[in-house]
Design an enzyme around this catalytic site. Structure first.
Site, PDB file in Angstrom:
ATOM      1  N   GLY A   1     -25.781 -65.833 -12.861  1.00  0.00           N
ATOM      2  CA  GLY A   1     -24.845 -66.112 -13.936  1.00  0.00           C
ATOM      3  C   GLY A   1     -23.714 -66.991 -13.436  1.00  0.00           C
ATOM      4  O   GLY A   1     -23.657 -67.374 -12.270  1.00  0.00           O
TER       5      GLY A   1
ATOM      6  N   GLY B   1     -19.328 -67.744 -14.213  1.00  0.00           N
ATOM      7  CA  GLY B   1     -18.091 -67.412 -14.908  1.00  0.00           C
ATOM      8  C   GLY B   1     -16.993 -68.387 -14.569  1.00  0.00           C
ATOM      9  O   GLY B   1     -17.242 -69.473 -14.021  1.00  0.00           O
ATOM     10  N   GLY B   2     -15.773 -68.012 -14.886  1.00  0.00           N
ATOM     11  CA  GLY B   2     -14.641 -68.896 -14.667  1.00  0.00           C
ATOM     12  C   GLY B   2     -14.362 -69.186 -13.213  1.00  0.00           C
ATOM     13  O   GLY B   2     -13.739 -70.194 -12.873  1.00  0.00           O
ATOM     14  N   PHE B   3     -14.825 -68.302 -12.301  1.00  0.00           N
ATOM     15  CA  PHE B   3     -14.553 -68.486 -10.886  1.00  0.00           C
ATOM     16  C   PHE B   3     -15.698 -69.153 -10.143  1.00  0.00           C
ATOM     17  O   PHE B   3     -15.558 -69.508  -8.986  1.00  0.00           O
ATOM     18  CB  PHE B   3     -14.243 -67.139 -10.228  1.00  0.00           C
ATOM     19  CG  PHE B   3     -12.909 -66.589 -10.621  1.00  0.00           C
ATOM     20  CD1 PHE B   3     -11.749 -67.029 -10.009  1.00  0.00           C
ATOM     21  CD2 PHE B   3     -12.813 -65.647 -11.624  1.00  0.00           C
ATOM     22  CE1 PHE B   3     -10.526 -66.532 -10.367  1.00  0.00           C
ATOM     23  CE2 PHE B   3     -11.578 -65.139 -11.991  1.00  0.00           C
ATOM     24  CZ  PHE B   3     -10.432 -65.586 -11.364  1.00  0.00           C
ATOM     25  N   GLY B   4     -16.855 -69.279 -10.774  1.00  0.00           N
ATOM     26  CA  GLY B   4     -17.984 -69.912 -10.099  1.00  0.00           C
ATOM     27  C   GLY B   4     -19.290 -69.207 -10.428  1.00  0.00           C
ATOM     28  O   GLY B   4     -19.327 -68.220 -11.166  1.00  0.00           O
TER      29      GLY B   4
ATOM     30  N   ASP C   1      -8.486 -58.005 -15.745  1.00  0.00           N
ATOM     31  CA  ASP C   1      -9.558 -58.722 -16.444  1.00  0.00           C
ATOM     32  C   ASP C   1     -10.748 -57.796 -16.718  1.00  0.00           C
ATOM     33  O   ASP C   1     -11.897 -58.163 -16.495  1.00  0.00           O
ATOM     34  CB  ASP C   1     -10.008 -59.944 -15.632  1.00  0.00           C
ATOM     35  CG  ASP C   1     -10.780 -60.951 -16.490  1.00  0.00           C
ATOM     36  OD1 ASP C   1     -10.566 -60.968 -17.725  1.00  0.00           O
ATOM     37  OD2 ASP C   1     -11.593 -61.706 -15.930  1.00  0.00           O
TER      38      ASP C   1
END
Length: 419
Positions: free
Chosen positions: A108, A110-113, A226
Protein backbone atom coordinates in the site's frame (compact mmCIF):
# COMPACT_ATOMS: atom_id res chain seq x y z
CA UNK A 1 59.59 28.77 120.90
CA UNK A 2 58.37 25.19 120.99
CA UNK A 3 54.83 26.40 121.29
CA UNK A 4 55.27 28.79 118.38
CA UNK A 5 56.76 26.07 116.23
CA UNK A 6 53.90 23.76 117.10
CA UNK A 7 51.35 26.43 116.11
CA UNK A 8 53.25 27.12 112.88
CA UNK A 9 53.31 23.40 112.03
CA UNK A 10 49.60 23.14 112.71
CA UNK A 11 48.92 26.15 110.51
CA UNK A 12 50.99 24.62 107.72
CA UNK A 13 49.04 21.36 107.95
CA UNK A 14 45.76 23.26 107.90
CA UNK A 15 46.83 25.26 104.88
CA UNK A 16 48.02 22.06 103.18
CA UNK A 17 44.66 20.46 103.85
CA UNK A 18 42.78 23.39 102.39
CA UNK A 19 45.08 23.34 99.37
CA UNK A 20 44.29 19.64 98.88
CA UNK A 21 40.58 20.38 99.02
CA UNK A 22 40.96 23.22 96.50
CA UNK A 23 43.06 21.01 94.24
CA UNK A 24 40.40 18.29 94.29
CA UNK A 25 37.69 20.83 93.47
CA UNK A 26 39.74 22.20 90.54
CA UNK A 27 40.37 18.73 89.19
CA UNK A 28 36.65 17.94 89.39
CA UNK A 29 35.75 21.22 87.68
CA UNK A 30 38.37 20.66 85.00
CA UNK A 31 37.03 17.18 84.35
CA UNK A 32 33.56 18.62 83.90
CA UNK A 33 34.90 21.16 81.40
CA UNK A 34 36.81 18.48 79.53
CA UNK A 35 33.73 16.25 79.34
CA UNK A 36 31.59 19.16 78.11
CA UNK A 37 34.15 20.18 75.52
CA UNK A 38 34.49 16.57 74.46
CA UNK A 39 30.72 16.23 73.94
CA UNK A 40 30.62 19.41 71.86
CA UNK A 41 33.55 18.19 69.83
CA UNK A 42 31.91 14.84 69.13
CA UNK A 43 28.68 16.60 68.10
CA UNK A 44 30.59 18.87 65.75
CA UNK A 45 32.40 15.85 64.31
CA UNK A 46 29.11 14.03 63.67
CA UNK A 47 27.60 17.12 61.97
CA UNK A 48 30.71 17.49 59.84
CA UNK A 49 30.53 13.87 58.75
CA UNK A 50 26.85 14.27 57.81
CA UNK A 51 27.62 17.40 55.81
CA UNK A 52 30.50 15.70 54.05
CA UNK A 53 28.33 12.73 53.20
CA UNK A 54 25.64 15.06 51.84
CA UNK A 55 28.12 16.94 49.70
CA UNK A 56 27.41 20.30 51.36
CA UNK A 57 30.66 20.80 53.26
CA UNK A 58 33.22 20.41 50.50
CA UNK A 59 32.65 21.73 46.96
CA UNK A 60 34.89 19.00 45.61
CA UNK A 61 32.33 16.38 46.65
CA UNK A 62 29.61 18.19 44.74
CA UNK A 63 31.84 18.34 41.71
CA UNK A 64 32.49 14.61 41.93
CA UNK A 65 28.73 14.02 42.21
CA UNK A 66 28.07 16.16 39.14
CA UNK A 67 30.81 14.34 37.26
CA UNK A 68 29.27 10.98 38.20
CA UNK A 69 25.84 12.12 36.98
CA UNK A 70 27.35 13.43 33.74
CA UNK A 71 29.14 10.11 33.26
CA UNK A 72 25.89 8.19 33.78
CA UNK A 73 24.11 10.47 31.26
CA UNK A 74 26.91 9.94 28.75
CA UNK A 75 26.78 6.19 29.30
CA UNK A 76 23.02 6.34 28.68
CA UNK A 77 23.57 8.19 25.42
CA UNK A 78 26.21 5.68 24.37
CA UNK A 79 23.81 2.86 25.24
CA UNK A 80 21.13 4.48 23.05
CA UNK A 81 23.66 4.81 20.24
CA UNK A 82 24.53 1.12 20.54
CA UNK A 83 20.81 0.35 20.52
CA UNK A 84 20.36 2.46 17.39
CA UNK A 85 23.19 0.65 15.65
CA UNK A 86 21.65 -2.71 16.56
CA UNK A 87 18.43 -1.63 14.86
CA UNK A 88 20.11 -0.61 11.60
CA UNK A 89 19.50 -2.73 8.51
CA UNK A 90 21.72 -2.88 5.46
CA UNK A 91 20.10 -1.52 2.29
CA UNK A 92 21.17 -4.57 0.30
CA UNK A 93 19.44 -6.84 2.81
CA UNK A 94 16.15 -4.95 2.45
CA UNK A 95 16.42 -4.80 -1.36
CA UNK A 96 16.88 -8.56 -1.44
CA UNK A 97 13.99 -9.08 0.98
CA UNK A 98 11.57 -6.96 -1.09
CA UNK A 99 12.90 -7.95 -4.53
CA UNK A 100 14.20 -4.38 -4.92
CA UNK A 101 10.88 -2.89 -3.81
CA UNK A 102 8.97 -4.50 -6.64
CA UNK A 103 5.36 -3.54 -7.34
CA UNK A 104 4.36 -7.17 -6.73
CA UNK A 105 5.47 -6.78 -3.12
CA UNK A 106 3.76 -3.44 -2.57
CA UNK A 107 1.25 -3.56 0.27
CA UNK A 108 0.00 0.00 0.00
CA UNK A 109 0.92 3.66 -0.05
CA UNK A 110 0.13 6.57 2.24
CA UNK A 111 1.16 10.13 2.90
CA UNK A 112 4.57 9.07 4.22
CA UNK A 113 5.49 6.63 1.45
CA UNK A 114 4.92 3.13 0.10
CA UNK A 115 5.01 -0.10 2.15
CA UNK A 116 6.51 -3.31 0.77
CA UNK A 117 6.32 -6.85 2.04
CA UNK A 118 9.65 -8.61 2.44
CA UNK A 119 11.20 -11.84 3.69
CA UNK A 120 14.60 -11.91 5.40
CA UNK A 121 17.11 -14.71 4.85
CA UNK A 122 16.06 -16.34 8.13
CA UNK A 123 12.45 -16.53 6.87
CA UNK A 124 11.08 -13.67 8.97
CA UNK A 125 8.43 -11.65 7.16
CA UNK A 126 8.75 -7.87 7.39
CA UNK A 127 6.99 -4.75 6.12
CA UNK A 128 9.32 -2.03 4.84
CA UNK A 129 8.08 1.54 4.66
CA UNK A 130 10.02 3.53 2.07
CA UNK A 131 9.73 7.08 3.31
CA UNK A 132 9.51 10.12 1.10
CA UNK A 133 12.81 11.89 0.43
CA UNK A 134 11.40 15.26 1.47
CA UNK A 135 11.95 14.75 5.20
CA UNK A 136 14.17 17.47 6.65
CA UNK A 137 15.00 15.62 9.86
CA UNK A 138 18.64 15.09 10.77
CA UNK A 139 20.19 11.64 10.84
CA UNK A 140 20.94 11.65 14.57
CA UNK A 141 17.44 12.88 15.47
CA UNK A 142 15.96 10.19 13.22
CA UNK A 143 18.00 7.48 14.96
CA UNK A 144 17.08 8.73 18.42
CA UNK A 145 13.39 8.70 17.58
CA UNK A 146 13.58 5.24 16.04
CA UNK A 147 15.11 3.97 19.30
CA UNK A 148 12.24 5.48 21.28
CA UNK A 149 9.53 4.01 19.05
CA UNK A 150 11.25 0.61 19.09
CA UNK A 151 10.87 0.59 22.89
CA UNK A 152 7.06 0.72 22.61
CA UNK A 153 6.05 -2.89 23.19
CA UNK A 154 2.39 -3.90 23.32
CA UNK A 155 0.35 -6.62 21.67
CA UNK A 156 -1.92 -3.99 20.08
CA UNK A 157 0.92 -1.93 18.57
CA UNK A 158 2.80 -2.82 15.40
CA UNK A 159 6.40 -3.53 16.41
CA UNK A 160 9.20 -1.50 14.83
CA UNK A 161 12.16 -3.76 14.07
CA UNK A 162 14.62 -1.21 12.75
CA UNK A 163 15.58 1.26 10.06
CA UNK A 164 17.93 1.93 7.19
CA UNK A 165 19.65 5.20 6.30
CA UNK A 166 21.79 4.69 3.25
CA UNK A 167 22.32 6.98 0.29
CA UNK A 168 19.03 8.73 -0.38
CA UNK A 169 16.97 5.95 1.17
CA UNK A 170 15.14 6.33 4.48
CA UNK A 171 13.45 3.07 5.40
CA UNK A 172 11.53 1.80 8.41
CA UNK A 173 11.25 -1.94 9.06
CA UNK A 174 8.18 -3.29 10.87
CA UNK A 175 6.86 -6.72 11.74
CA UNK A 176 4.62 -7.95 8.96
CA UNK A 177 0.94 -8.24 9.87
CA UNK A 178 -0.89 -11.01 8.05
CA UNK A 179 -4.08 -9.16 7.15
CA UNK A 180 -4.40 -5.69 5.76
CA UNK A 181 -5.72 -2.60 7.48
CA UNK A 182 -9.12 -2.26 9.09
CA UNK A 183 -10.51 -0.01 6.35
CA UNK A 184 -9.81 -2.78 3.80
CA UNK A 185 -12.41 -4.95 5.58
CA UNK A 186 -14.72 -2.34 7.04
CA UNK A 187 -15.81 -0.25 4.09
CA UNK A 188 -16.49 -2.93 1.47
CA UNK A 189 -19.69 -4.94 1.87
CA UNK A 190 -18.44 -8.45 1.08
CA UNK A 191 -15.28 -8.12 3.14
CA UNK A 192 -17.26 -6.61 6.01
CA UNK A 193 -19.26 -9.84 6.20
CA UNK A 194 -16.18 -11.38 7.85
CA UNK A 195 -16.59 -8.97 10.78
CA UNK A 196 -19.38 -10.18 13.03
CA UNK A 197 -20.23 -8.42 16.30
CA UNK A 198 -17.71 -10.41 18.36
CA UNK A 199 -14.93 -9.59 15.90
CA UNK A 200 -15.79 -5.90 15.91
CA UNK A 201 -15.94 -5.61 19.68
CA UNK A 202 -12.61 -7.43 19.93
CA UNK A 203 -11.10 -4.94 17.50
CA UNK A 204 -12.56 -1.97 19.39
CA UNK A 205 -11.30 -3.24 22.75
CA UNK A 206 -7.83 -3.99 21.33
CA UNK A 207 -7.53 -0.48 19.89
CA UNK A 208 -8.61 0.95 23.25
CA UNK A 209 -5.97 -1.06 25.13
CA UNK A 210 -3.28 0.02 22.68
CA UNK A 211 -4.14 3.71 23.09
CA UNK A 212 -4.31 3.31 26.88
CA UNK A 213 -0.77 1.91 26.81
CA UNK A 214 0.45 4.90 24.81
CA UNK A 215 -1.28 7.40 27.11
CA UNK A 216 -0.58 5.93 30.52
CA UNK A 217 1.53 2.78 30.61
CA UNK A 218 4.48 3.30 28.26
CA UNK A 219 7.82 4.80 29.35
CA UNK A 220 6.84 8.07 27.68
CA UNK A 221 3.36 9.50 27.21
CA UNK A 222 2.55 9.20 23.50
CA UNK A 223 -0.20 11.03 21.60
CA UNK A 224 -0.71 9.33 18.25
CA UNK A 225 -2.54 12.20 16.46
CA UNK A 226 -3.51 10.10 13.42
CA UNK A 227 -5.77 7.31 14.61
CA UNK A 228 -7.93 6.11 11.73
CA UNK A 229 -9.11 2.87 10.16
CA UNK A 230 -6.24 2.66 7.68
CA UNK A 231 -3.71 2.88 10.54
CA UNK A 232 -5.20 -0.13 12.34
CA UNK A 233 -3.66 -3.35 11.01
CA UNK A 234 -5.14 -6.80 11.62
CA UNK A 235 -3.11 -9.93 12.31
CA UNK A 236 -4.00 -13.49 11.33
CA UNK A 237 -6.48 -13.70 14.21
CA UNK A 238 -7.98 -10.28 13.37
CA UNK A 239 -6.38 -8.73 16.46
CA UNK A 240 -5.83 -4.99 15.89
CA UNK A 241 -2.40 -3.36 15.91
CA UNK A 242 -2.02 0.41 15.87
CA UNK A 243 0.54 1.51 13.28
CA UNK A 244 2.12 4.61 11.75
CA UNK A 245 3.61 6.84 14.45
CA UNK A 246 4.80 9.38 11.90
CA UNK A 247 2.75 12.18 13.49
CA UNK A 248 3.05 11.13 17.12
CA UNK A 249 4.07 13.43 19.94
CA UNK A 250 5.97 12.08 22.93
CA UNK A 251 6.14 13.78 26.30
CA UNK A 252 9.00 13.13 28.67
CA UNK A 253 7.20 14.57 31.70
CA UNK A 254 4.71 12.42 33.59
CA UNK A 255 2.13 15.13 34.21
CA UNK A 256 2.25 16.71 30.73
CA UNK A 257 -0.79 15.74 28.68
CA UNK A 258 -1.17 18.40 25.99
CA UNK A 259 0.68 20.63 23.55
CA UNK A 260 0.16 23.20 20.84
CA UNK A 261 1.32 23.43 17.25
CA UNK A 262 0.88 25.78 14.32
CA UNK A 263 1.39 22.89 11.90
CA UNK A 264 -1.81 20.86 11.73
CA UNK A 265 -1.23 17.30 10.53
CA UNK A 266 -3.62 14.38 10.48
CA UNK A 267 -6.72 13.20 8.66
CA UNK A 268 -9.93 15.16 8.27
CA UNK A 269 -12.90 13.38 9.78
CA UNK A 270 -10.86 12.00 12.67
CA UNK A 271 -9.42 15.26 14.05
CA UNK A 272 -10.71 16.68 17.29
CA UNK A 273 -12.15 20.22 16.91
CA UNK A 274 -9.64 21.90 19.24
CA UNK A 275 -6.78 20.42 17.22
CA UNK A 276 -8.26 21.11 13.79
CA UNK A 277 -9.16 24.71 14.65
CA UNK A 278 -6.51 25.78 17.17
CA UNK A 279 -3.65 23.29 16.95
CA UNK A 280 -4.26 22.03 20.51
CA UNK A 281 -3.57 18.32 20.90
CA UNK A 282 -3.80 16.11 23.96
CA UNK A 283 -4.73 12.63 25.09
CA UNK A 284 -8.33 13.77 24.63
CA UNK A 285 -7.75 14.43 20.91
CA UNK A 286 -6.84 10.74 20.55
CA UNK A 287 -10.04 9.92 22.47
CA UNK A 288 -12.04 11.87 19.87
CA UNK A 289 -10.42 9.90 17.03
CA UNK A 290 -11.13 6.66 18.87
CA UNK A 291 -14.80 7.65 19.18
CA UNK A 292 -15.02 8.18 15.42
CA UNK A 293 -13.38 4.80 14.84
CA UNK A 294 -15.79 3.07 17.23
CA UNK A 295 -18.83 4.51 15.44
CA UNK A 296 -17.43 3.57 12.03
CA UNK A 297 -16.77 -0.01 13.14
CA UNK A 298 -20.23 -0.74 14.53
CA UNK A 299 -22.10 1.19 11.82
CA UNK A 300 -19.98 -0.03 8.92
CA UNK A 301 -19.75 3.43 7.38
CA UNK A 302 -17.15 6.17 7.09
CA UNK A 303 -17.42 9.49 8.84
CA UNK A 304 -17.89 12.41 6.48
CA UNK A 305 -15.39 15.22 6.39
CA UNK A 306 -15.58 16.84 9.74
CA UNK A 307 -15.77 20.58 9.46
CA UNK A 308 -17.29 21.67 6.18
CA UNK A 309 -20.55 23.34 7.10
CA UNK A 310 -21.83 23.73 3.57
CA UNK A 311 -24.81 21.78 2.23
CA UNK A 312 -25.79 21.05 5.87
CA UNK A 313 -25.56 17.27 5.49
CA UNK A 314 -25.03 15.55 8.86
CA UNK A 315 -21.74 13.85 9.48
CA UNK A 316 -21.75 10.24 10.61
CA UNK A 317 -21.28 11.63 14.13
CA UNK A 318 -24.24 13.97 13.70
CA UNK A 319 -26.40 11.25 12.22
CA UNK A 320 -25.60 8.92 15.13
CA UNK A 321 -26.40 11.65 17.67
CA UNK A 322 -29.66 12.54 15.97
CA UNK A 323 -31.05 8.98 15.91
CA UNK A 324 -29.72 8.06 19.36
CA UNK A 325 -31.24 11.22 20.82
CA UNK A 326 -34.58 10.26 19.25
CA UNK A 327 -34.29 6.76 20.79
CA UNK A 328 -33.86 5.30 17.29
CA UNK A 329 -30.29 4.18 17.88
CA UNK A 330 -30.86 0.65 16.58
CA UNK A 331 -31.38 2.09 13.10
CA UNK A 332 -27.64 2.86 13.13
CA UNK A 333 -26.70 -0.82 13.28
CA UNK A 334 -24.87 -2.30 10.32
CA UNK A 335 -27.48 -4.70 8.80
CA UNK A 336 -24.79 -7.39 8.72
CA UNK A 337 -24.80 -7.45 12.55
CA UNK A 338 -28.47 -8.17 13.16
CA UNK A 339 -27.94 -11.90 13.73
CA UNK A 340 -24.89 -11.56 16.00
CA UNK A 341 -25.46 -8.41 18.03
CA UNK A 342 -27.44 -7.78 21.20
CA UNK A 343 -29.51 -4.58 20.81
CA UNK A 344 -28.67 -3.37 24.32
CA UNK A 345 -24.96 -3.94 23.78
CA UNK A 346 -25.08 -2.08 20.48
CA UNK A 347 -26.81 0.91 22.08
CA UNK A 348 -24.19 0.94 24.85
CA UNK A 349 -21.40 1.10 22.27
CA UNK A 350 -23.15 3.97 20.48
CA UNK A 351 -23.41 5.77 23.84
CA UNK A 352 -19.67 5.29 24.49
CA UNK A 353 -18.77 6.49 21.00
CA UNK A 354 -20.84 9.65 21.37
CA UNK A 355 -19.22 10.34 24.75
CA UNK A 356 -15.81 10.28 23.05
CA UNK A 357 -16.68 12.86 20.38
CA UNK A 358 -17.88 15.64 22.68
CA UNK A 359 -16.97 19.12 21.46
CA UNK A 360 -15.45 20.09 24.81
CA UNK A 361 -12.36 17.94 25.40
CA UNK A 362 -12.93 18.07 29.16
CA UNK A 363 -16.24 16.24 28.72
CA UNK A 364 -14.61 13.27 26.98
CA UNK A 365 -13.63 10.27 29.10
CA UNK A 366 -10.04 9.07 29.48
CA UNK A 367 -8.91 5.89 27.78
CA UNK A 368 -8.74 4.09 31.13
CA UNK A 369 -12.40 4.95 31.73
CA UNK A 370 -13.30 3.82 28.22
CA UNK A 371 -11.61 0.43 28.71
CA UNK A 372 -13.66 -0.05 31.90
CA UNK A 373 -16.86 0.99 30.10
CA UNK A 374 -16.22 -1.54 27.34
CA UNK A 375 -15.50 -4.37 29.77
CA UNK A 376 -18.28 -3.84 32.30
CA UNK A 377 -21.96 -3.18 31.75
CA UNK A 378 -22.28 -2.34 35.46
CA UNK A 379 -20.60 1.05 34.91
CA UNK A 380 -23.22 3.74 34.35
CA UNK A 381 -22.72 6.14 31.46
CA UNK A 382 -23.38 9.86 31.70
CA UNK A 383 -25.52 11.40 29.00
CA UNK A 384 -23.41 13.04 26.28
CA UNK A 385 -24.02 16.50 24.87
CA UNK A 386 -24.33 17.36 21.20
CA UNK A 387 -21.07 16.25 19.56
CA UNK A 388 -18.58 18.27 17.56
CA UNK A 389 -18.85 18.53 13.76
CA UNK A 390 -22.58 17.82 13.78
CA UNK A 391 -22.94 18.87 10.14
CA UNK A 392 -20.73 18.35 7.12
CA UNK A 393 -21.17 17.64 3.46
CA UNK A 394 -21.96 14.63 1.33
CA UNK A 395 -19.30 13.65 -1.17
CA UNK A 396 -21.00 10.81 -3.02
CA UNK A 397 -24.05 8.59 -2.82
CA UNK A 398 -22.35 5.73 -0.98
CA UNK A 399 -20.93 7.69 1.92
CA UNK A 400 -17.50 6.40 0.92
CA UNK A 401 -15.52 9.53 1.61
CA UNK A 402 -11.82 9.09 1.03
CA UNK A 403 -9.93 10.23 4.12
CA UNK A 404 -7.89 13.23 3.04
CA UNK A 405 -4.45 13.26 4.52
CA UNK A 406 -3.20 16.79 5.02
CA UNK A 407 0.12 15.81 6.54
CA UNK A 408 3.54 16.54 5.13
CA UNK A 409 5.78 13.66 4.15
CA UNK A 410 8.48 12.44 6.48
CA UNK A 411 9.06 10.65 9.73
CA UNK A 412 8.29 13.36 12.24
CA UNK A 413 7.87 11.96 15.70
CA UNK A 414 8.64 14.87 18.00
CA UNK A 415 9.83 14.70 21.59
CA UNK A 416 8.39 17.52 23.70
CA UNK A 417 10.37 17.94 26.91
CA UNK A 418 10.05 21.27 28.73
CA UNK A 419 13.39 22.95 29.43
Amino acid sequence: MKEFRAQLLGAEKEIEGEMNVLSQRRRKHLSTIIIAVGCVGIALLVVSLVLVASGYCFPGRRERKKNDEALQHENGKQQDMRTAESLQFDLGTLETATNKFSEDNKLGEGGFGAVFKGTLINGQEIAVKRLSKSSGQGVQEFKNEVVLVAKLQHRNLVRLLGFCLEGEETLLVYENVANKSLDYFLFEHKKREQLDWLSRTMIIEGIARGILYLHEDSRLRVIHRDLKASNILLDSNMNPKISDFGMARMFGVDDQTEGNTKRIVGTYGYMAPEYAMEGLYSVKSDVFSFGVLLLEIIMGRRNFLGFHRTNCGPTLIGYAWQLWNETKGLELMDPLLKDSCSPNEFLRYIHIGLSCVQEDANNRPTMSSIVHMLNSEAISLSRPEKPAFFTGRYVDHHDQVRAQDCSANGFTISIDVPR
